[in-house]
Scaffold this motif. Structure first.
Motif, short mmCIF file in Angstrom:
data_model
loop_
_atom_site.label_atom_id
_atom_site.label_comp_id
_atom_site.label_asym_id
_atom_site.label_seq_id
_atom_site.Cartn_x
_atom_site.Cartn_y
_atom_site.Cartn_z
N ASP A 165 33.05 45.18 34.06
CA ASP A 165 33.46 43.78 33.85
C ASP A 165 34.67 43.42 34.71
O ASP A 165 34.76 42.30 35.24
N GLN B 185 33.49 43.09 38.32
CA GLN B 185 32.63 41.92 38.44
C GLN B 185 33.47 40.63 38.44
O GLN B 185 33.17 39.69 39.17
N SER B 186 34.54 40.63 37.64
CA SER B 186 35.40 39.44 37.61
C SER B 186 36.11 39.22 38.93
O SER B 186 36.51 38.10 39.25
N LEU B 187 36.27 40.29 39.72
CA LEU B 187 36.90 40.19 41.04
C LEU B 187 35.88 39.83 42.12
O LEU B 187 36.25 39.64 43.29
N GLY B 188 34.60 39.77 41.76
CA GLY B 188 33.56 39.51 42.74
C GLY B 188 33.13 40.73 43.51
O GLY B 188 32.39 40.63 44.49
N ASP B 189 33.60 41.93 43.07
CA ASP B 189 33.21 43.18 43.72
C ASP B 189 31.98 43.71 43.01
O ASP B 189 32.05 44.60 42.15
N PHE B 190 30.80 43.17 43.34
CA PHE B 190 29.58 43.49 42.61
C PHE B 190 29.09 44.91 42.88
O PHE B 190 28.45 45.52 42.03
N GLU B 191 29.42 45.44 44.06
CA GLU B 191 29.00 46.80 44.37
C GLU B 191 29.73 47.81 43.47
O GLU B 191 29.11 48.71 42.90
N LYS C 235 23.79 43.53 32.89
CA LYS C 235 24.85 43.21 33.84
C LYS C 235 24.60 43.87 35.20
O LYS C 235 24.96 43.31 36.25
N ASP D 241 22.38 41.61 37.00
CA ASP D 241 23.12 40.49 37.58
C ASP D 241 23.80 40.89 38.89
O ASP D 241 23.82 40.12 39.85
N CYS D 242 24.38 42.10 38.89
CA CYS D 242 25.05 42.57 40.12
C CYS D 242 24.04 42.76 41.25
O CYS D 242 24.31 42.38 42.40
N ALA E 250 23.23 39.47 42.67
CA ALA E 250 24.30 38.95 43.53
C ALA E 250 24.35 39.68 44.86
O ALA E 250 24.79 39.11 45.87
#
Length: 347
Positions: A273, A276-282, A311, A314-315, A318
């Motif tokens: 989480d 993911q909040s930082l936009g680092d989906f990897e 989740k 979702d990643c 993205a």
């Protein structure tokens, strides 16, 4: 045939009390209801079923109220019931057969307790064994011809009777208040320590975690705590620190958890989480994958199943990986419906 006293503590249970008591018709030889301050029609409903109706002032302590109810029982065994429980006809027949056939040597009967997980109770399973029927008077006898001692063996029976917990509302707010009062008096024992954390993960709001943070931060560093207790505290502290925007405190607790053996799925989900909040989906996907396939749930079974898989999907979405995303969603649906041999879980 044994006789059974049904003992209940109630407060504002008008919506479910008749449903429960009707299920016990023919099972109960005596019904004892202790009201702790109802303001609805609970007492009037109870009077239709029993003359053994008592008032006990609520002290924020379920044990004292239940002990009072037990003290009023007069039959061979005591069945401890809650107003939001039901027993279907098949299991009523099993209970009646138990009354007929139970050996007087048995002092405790456990029954299969089925929870309704859609209400987010702190019970982390579909079905588990729970003690429900208690011999009212326990006999003690001396054993051994020399250096004699008292036989302290508890004669227990695990029955196949299933009781369904079917609440109409969530009681987490009440329980959090009791936990907060309890931790101010003295440290919680390991069982309640874990139950408090479970309640937080199953039903807690950010304010509930914030109120619990000082206690679990303290227990995280107590030398007398077991490794299991420490893992529980790590899960709560990581969640609290993330919610408060304190990555240093979050990583401090999380890293100790993940390098100490099999990581807790709850910790891995929180790390996912965070990234993911930082936009680092990897990076988030790495931790969600670990939660789903390389970790164990400590408090919330969903943390090693449906939650990280959804989740992770979702990643992957993205990251432009639709096939992997769809595979994860399909896996999440499979995890949401456990096989029969996975139904019983208790920690």
């Amino acid at each position: 045939m044994i006789t059974v006293s049904v003992c209940m503590i109630v407060k504002n249970e008008e919506a479910v009390l008749s449903r429960c008591l009707d299920c016990l018709n023919g099972i109960a030889d005596e019904i004892i209801i202790v009201d702790t301050g109802s303001t609805d029609s609970t007492r009037e409903i109870a009077e239709n079923y029993t003359s053994h109706l008592y008032h006990f002032p609520w002290r924020g302590d379920f044990s004292s109220a239940r002990n009072f109810a037990f003290s009023k029982a007069t039959k061979d065994y005591i069945y401890s019931a809650d107003a939001d429980e039901v027993i279907d006809e098949e299991n009523r027949k099993k209970f009646l057969a138990l009354k007929r056939d139970l050996s007087p040597e048995v002092e405790l009967v456990q029954m299969r307790y089925a929870n309704q997980l859609q209400f987010n109770t702190n019970y982390n399973f579909d079905v588990e064994y729970r003690p429900k029927l208690f011999k009212r008077v326990r006999s003690f006898r001396w054993i051994d011809p020399v250096h004699e001692t008292v036989d302290l063996t508890l004669h227990r029976l695990d029955s196949e009777i299933e009781v369904v917990h079917r609440p109409t509302a969530l009681h987490a707010r009440r329980d959090f208040i009791i936990f907060q009062k309890a931790v101010k008096k003295s440290p919680l024992d390991p069982r309640l320590h874990r139950m408090y954390a479970k309640e937080l993960f199953m039903a807690g709001k950010p304010d509930d975690f914030l109120a619990a943070y000082p206690y679990f931060e303290q227990t995280l560093h107590e030398e007398t705590r077991s490794l299991d207790d420490i893992r529980v505290s790590q899960c709560v502290v990581v969640r609290c620190a993330r919610q408060q925007g304190d990555p240093a405190a979050m990583f401090k607790a999380a890293l100790k958890n993940v390098i100490g053996g099999t990581p807790c799925a709850e910790v891995c989900c929180d790390l996912g989480d965070y990234f993911q909040s930082l936009g680092d989906f990897e990076e988030a996907a790495t931790w969600y994958y670990t939660a789903a396939f390389g970790a164990e749930s400590e408090l919330d079974l969903r943390a090693a199943g449906t939650v990280p898989l959804q989740k992770l999907a979702d990643c992957y979405g993205a990251l432009g990986l639709p096939e992997k995303a769809e595979a994860c969603r399909a896996k999440a649906l499979q995890r949401a419906a456990p096989a029969p041999d996975e139904m019983i879980y208790s920690k």
